[in-house]
Design a protein around this motif. Sequence first.
Motif: not given
Length: 129
Positions: A1-4, A22-24, A29-31, A76-80
């Motif tokens: 499961q992802l953490q945000l 929003c950091t994932i 983390p790309e799933e 690259a930063k897994n961030t939205v």
Amino acid sequence: QLQLVESGGGLVQPGGSLRLACTISGSTPEEYYRIGWIRQAPGKEREGISCIMRSGGTTYYSDSVKDRFTISRDAAKNTVYLQMNSLQPEDTAVYYCAADEYFRDSYYCGGGGDEYTSWGQGTQVTVSS
């Protein structure tokens, strides 16, 4: 499961700007298929205001934020990010980011965000003079 984890909320005057992040994280983390921003004002229902698809980068905005808010993704930063301009008192709410980890035939980014599978804890945005 992802953490945000959301960040960037705060107090801003009408007409001002904020950028939420929003950091994932997680084992993969790309799933996810999309990341959305959903807000909830006091006494009101949750409102899906924006989302971005991981593949292709298609974006969605609700009428209430269109032309003022911009969603973007830094893979690259897994961030939205959610860049919010021309903020008004009616934008005051707790802002959540959420991930949808399921493949669907179609995606609806409005409504209350019931389809999202992982949620952050929220960040408060207050627009007041």
